[in-house]
Design a protein around this motif. Structure first.
Motif, PDB file in Angstrom:
ATOM      1  N   VAL A   5       0.880  -1.356   0.020  1.00  0.00           N
ATOM      2  CA  VAL A   5       0.085   0.116   0.036  1.00  0.00           C
ATOM      3  C   VAL A   5       0.801   1.323  -0.116  1.00  0.00           C
ATOM      4  CG1 VAL A   5      -1.822   1.411   1.378  1.00  0.00           C
ATOM      5  CG2 VAL A   5      -1.870  -1.380   1.125  1.00  0.00           C
ATOM      6  N   SER A   6       2.025   1.273   0.590  1.00  0.00           N
ATOM      7  CA  SER A   6       2.983   2.307   0.790  1.00  0.00           C
ATOM      8  C   SER A   6       3.219   2.634  -0.607  1.00  0.00           C
ATOM      9  CB  SER A   6       3.975   2.128   1.790  1.00  0.00           C
ATOM     10  OG  SER A   6       4.962   2.962   1.983  1.00  0.00           O
ATOM     11  N   VAL A  12       0.838   6.873  -6.891  1.00  0.00           N
ATOM     12  CA  VAL A  12      -0.335   7.438  -7.195  1.00  0.00           C
ATOM     13  C   VAL A  12      -0.414   8.910  -6.670  1.00  0.00           C
ATOM     14  CG1 VAL A  12      -3.046   7.739  -7.099  1.00  0.00           C
ATOM     15  CG2 VAL A  12      -1.806   5.402  -7.419  1.00  0.00           C
ATOM     16  N   GLY A  13       0.093   9.110  -5.597  1.00  0.00           N
ATOM     17  CA  GLY A  13       0.303  10.646  -4.977  1.00  0.00           C
ATOM     18  C   GLY A  13      -0.529  10.833  -3.849  1.00  0.00           C
ATOM     19  N   GLU A 263       0.553   7.257  14.116  1.00  0.00           N
ATOM     20  CA  GLU A 263       1.578   6.799  14.814  1.00  0.00           C
ATOM     21  C   GLU A 263       1.656   5.255  14.075  1.00  0.00           C
ATOM     22  OE1 GLU A 263       3.075   5.055  19.063  1.00  0.00           O
ATOM     23  OE2 GLU A 263       1.413   6.566  18.915  1.00  0.00           O
ATOM     24  N   GLY A 264       2.802   4.770  13.828  1.00  0.00           N
ATOM     25  CA  GLY A 264       3.125   3.342  13.499  1.00  0.00           C
ATOM     26  C   GLY A 264       2.396   3.089  12.029  1.00  0.00           C
ATOM     27  N   MET A 265       1.956   3.881  11.383  1.00  0.00           N
ATOM     28  CA  MET A 265       1.022   3.330  10.205  1.00  0.00           C
ATOM     29  C   MET A 265       2.015   3.406   8.899  1.00  0.00           C
ATOM     30  SD  MET A 265      -1.626   2.259  11.022  1.00  0.00           S
ATOM     31  CE  MET A 265      -2.766   2.365  12.066  1.00  0.00           C
ATOM     32  N   ALA A 266       3.197   4.029   8.895  1.00  0.00           N
ATOM     33  CA  ALA A 266       3.992   3.957   7.765  1.00  0.00           C
ATOM     34  C   ALA A 266       4.642   2.533   7.690  1.00  0.00           C
ATOM     35  CB  ALA A 266       5.251   4.929   7.892  1.00  0.00           C
ATOM     36  N   ASP A 267       4.881   1.778   8.606  1.00  0.00           N
ATOM     37  CA  ASP A 267       5.529   0.424   8.724  1.00  0.00           C
ATOM     38  C   ASP A 267       4.418  -0.324   8.339  1.00  0.00           C
ATOM     39  OD1 ASP A 267       8.024   1.302   9.345  1.00  0.00           O
ATOM     40  OD2 ASP A 267       7.807   0.874  11.513  1.00  0.00           O
ATOM     41  N   TYR A 268       3.085  -0.021   8.739  1.00  0.00           N
ATOM     42  CA  TYR A 268       2.131  -1.050   8.560  1.00  0.00           C
ATOM     43  C   TYR A 268       1.745  -1.128   6.952  1.00  0.00           C
ATOM     44  CZ  TYR A 268      -2.524  -3.026   8.558  1.00  0.00           C
ATOM     45  OH  TYR A 268      -3.844  -3.710   8.167  1.00  0.00           O
ATOM     46  N   LEU A 269       1.827   0.245   6.485  1.00  0.00           N
ATOM     47  CA  LEU A 269       1.435   0.426   4.859  1.00  0.00           C
ATOM     48  C   LEU A 269       2.379  -0.288   4.067  1.00  0.00           C
ATOM     49  CD1 LEU A 269      -0.128   3.883   4.815  1.00  0.00           C
ATOM     50  CD2 LEU A 269      -1.128   1.640   4.801  1.00  0.00           C
ATOM     51  N   ALA A 270       3.768  -0.274   4.452  1.00  0.00           N
ATOM     52  CA  ALA A 270       4.873  -0.835   4.006  1.00  0.00           C
ATOM     53  C   ALA A 270       4.483  -2.612   3.927  1.00  0.00           C
ATOM     54  CB  ALA A 270       6.156  -0.457   4.337  1.00  0.00           C
ATOM     55  N   LEU A 272       1.494  -4.104   4.343  1.00  0.00           N
ATOM     56  CA  LEU A 272       0.325  -4.484   3.831  1.00  0.00           C
ATOM     57  C   LEU A 272       0.200  -4.531   2.131  1.00  0.00           C
ATOM     58  CD1 LEU A 272      -2.855  -4.760   4.542  1.00  0.00           C
ATOM     59  CD2 LEU A 272      -3.284  -2.560   4.180  1.00  0.00           C
ATOM     60  N   PRO A 273      -0.298  -5.620   1.830  1.00  0.00           N
ATOM     61  CA  PRO A 273      -0.295  -5.595   0.257  1.00  0.00           C
ATOM     62  C   PRO A 273      -1.363  -4.678  -0.255  1.00  0.00           C
ATOM     63  CG  PRO A 273      -0.483  -7.962   1.280  1.00  0.00           C
ATOM     64  CD  PRO A 273      -0.543  -6.846   2.278  1.00  0.00           C
ATOM     65  N   ALA A 274      -0.809  -4.128  -1.605  1.00  0.00           N
ATOM     66  CA  ALA A 274      -1.554  -3.035  -2.206  1.00  0.00           C
ATOM     67  C   ALA A 274      -3.164  -3.609  -2.682  1.00  0.00           C
ATOM     68  CB  ALA A 274      -1.113  -2.418  -3.447  1.00  0.00           C
ATOM     69  N   ALA A 275      -3.150  -5.090  -2.751  1.00  0.00           N
ATOM     70  CA  ALA A 275      -4.214  -5.680  -3.337  1.00  0.00           C
ATOM     71  C   ALA A 275      -5.583  -5.592  -2.262  1.00  0.00           C
ATOM     72  CB  ALA A 275      -4.023  -7.203  -3.716  1.00  0.00           C
ATOM     73  N   ARG A 276      -5.053  -5.295  -0.969  1.00  0.00           N
ATOM     74  CA  ARG A 276      -6.175  -4.962  -0.004  1.00  0.00           C
ATOM     75  C   ARG A 276      -6.337  -3.746   0.532  1.00  0.00           C
ATOM     76  NH1 ARG A 276      -3.515 -10.307   1.902  1.00  0.00           N
ATOM     77  NH2 ARG A 276      -2.802  -9.188   3.729  1.00  0.00           N
TER      78      ARG A 276
END
Length: 452
Positions: A5-6, A12-13, A263-270, A272-276
């Protein structure tokens, strides 16, 4: 390696652009759409008994190990005091800032063994925290049939038996009186010589049972249910009718998860697969993804929040609990305005956004503007038709001063500008008058959903 997702947001922007123009195909339940017709199938859980197949459209996350309960307690707003084996609960999780990530049904299967069942949003969050945190846990993920590897069957069958004759069918199936089982408690039955576990709950206020067991025993159990239900008017319910059942129980199935900032979401988005990532639809448009975030109180989950333990987001959620809240309501759409929008398909010029029946949602996350006196007072989440009431409704979160039954509001239907999602055709926005009613809309469902 699959895109995260990241990575997708960077490409996309912005999160909003990614979700509004997601190229994922429309979400469908991978079961028979209609066995007869969705109108009669909708009525069956009110008038006779309905059999619904839940085996294919939900994801199971099996969590086991000595720290399984600790992980769930650390991530869930719910109380876990007295959460014993053979009980279940609606598990709700928030981010560090107290905004909703999602909900799912949590089954306590055995000592240190749980099954978290539902949409993938909150399951992903729990799995990420378990895998990256200091927890002695293991995970087994059984994705829904749209995401599972081709040719691989589900791990479990899961059938829903609902309606005023559900108890009679169960007693014929088991050959004995069904023991009293409280709401969201589990019991074990023998059906055609097979051991089947059951969760006691209801849909639209009617009594019901969710039956589950090993996949390879599912067809035998299903055949037994169909045979036993014949004399009670059992109706097989397909994907179209089942997808609309939440409108009667007033459950919002897929609010946008508050995972894109904080908080902590940058690592989570890295991770998490973009398909989800999902897709975003509707008339509400903002460049700030946080404008789409909800608190648990916006969706009526205040009863699930328990400040009896420490959990992610607790301090922030305590502040949300003291702030002015929105209320979950049902909006009954004006039939003349709905008909006018539909009639535009047969008139010259650009028509209104197509209104599908029985469900009109055209993105994973549906977010439409709700107006009063021309100003925004809330959002409409999920829209569709209830045959038993002969109304077109949506579930909405509105400011408290506009939540009184009988209040007149306006739902803005359609996108401006039109997004590039596959489910979006060229269309124009229209305004649909609506009247506020309680959620659930049916008085029977409001008074009996948990009682039964």
């Amino acid at each position: 390696m699959p895109e995260s997702v990241s990575d997708a947001v960077a490409r996309v922007g912005s999160p909003v652009d990614l979700l509004r123009n997601a190229q994922a195909r429309p979400t469908i339940f991978p079961v028979t759409p209609e066995f007869t017709n969705w109108r009669s199938e909708q009525l069956s859980w009110r008038t006779s008994v309905a059999l619904l197949d839940q085996s294919h459209h939900m994801t199971d996350l099996f969590i086991s190990g000595p720290d399984a309960l600790k992980l769930l307690s650390d991530t869930g707003v719910n109380s876990f005091a007295n959460f014993e084996v053979d009980r279940a609960k609606q598990f709700v999780a928030v981010n560090h800032e107290g905004y909703l990530i999602g909900d799912a049904i949590l089954f306590h299967l055995a000592e240190d063994s749980f099954d978290l069942v539902g949409w993938f949003m909150v399951l992903d969050w729990v799995q990420y925290l378990g895998e990256t945190g200091d927890y002695d846990v293991t995970f087994e993920r059984d994705a829904n049939s749209l995401m599972r590897e081709p040719g691989v069957p589900p791990k479990l069958f899961r059938y829903e038996l609902q309606g005023p004759h559900a108890l009679a069918v169960m007693e014929k199936l088991t050959g004995a009186p069904v023991p009293q089982t409280r709401f969201f408690h589990m019991a074990t039955f023998t059906i055609d010589g097979l051991e089947v576990r059951s969760l006691r709950h209801g849909m639209a206020g009617q009594p019901g049972f969710e039956l589950f067991g090993p996949w390879d025993e599912g067809e035998r159990v299903r055949s037994a249910i169909v045979s036993a239900g014949e004399e009670f008017g059992l109706v097989l319910v397909g994907a179209k009718a089942y997808s609309s059942a939440n409108l009667e129980s007033a459950w919002v199935p897929s609010p946008l998860p508050a995972i894109f900032t904080g908080e902590g979401m940058a690592d989570y988005l890295a991770w998490l697969p973009a398909a989800r990532a999902g897709s975003l639809a509707g008339s509400f448009v903002s460049d700030d993804i946080e404008d789409y975030y909800l608190t648990p109180y916006d969706l009526g989950y205040g009863r699930s929040v328990a400040f009896d333990h420490d959990f992610i987001g607790r301090a922030a959620l305590e502040k949300h609990a003291e702030a002015p809240r929105r209320a979950k309501v049902t909006l009954v759409w004006n039939p003349d305005d709905v008909a006018t929008a539909q009639r535009s398909l047969y008139e010259p010029g650009t028509p209104a956004k197509y209104i599908d029946f029985p469900k009109a949602r055209y993105g994973v996350y549906q977010v439409d503007r709700v107006l009063a006196d021309g100003r925004d007072v809330g959002i409409s989440h999920d829209a569709g038709y209830i045959t038993g009431e002969q109304v077109f409704v949506s579930l909405a979160s509105v400011d408290a001063e506009h939540a009184e039954p009988g209040t007149e509001v306006v739902v803005v239907w359609g996108e401006d500008p039109n997004s590039r999602k596959p489910a979006v055709e060229p269309h124009r926005q229209v305004e649909v008058r609506a009247t506020v009613y309680p959620a659930p809309y049916s008085s029977f469902a409001r008074e009996n959903y948990r009682k039964n």
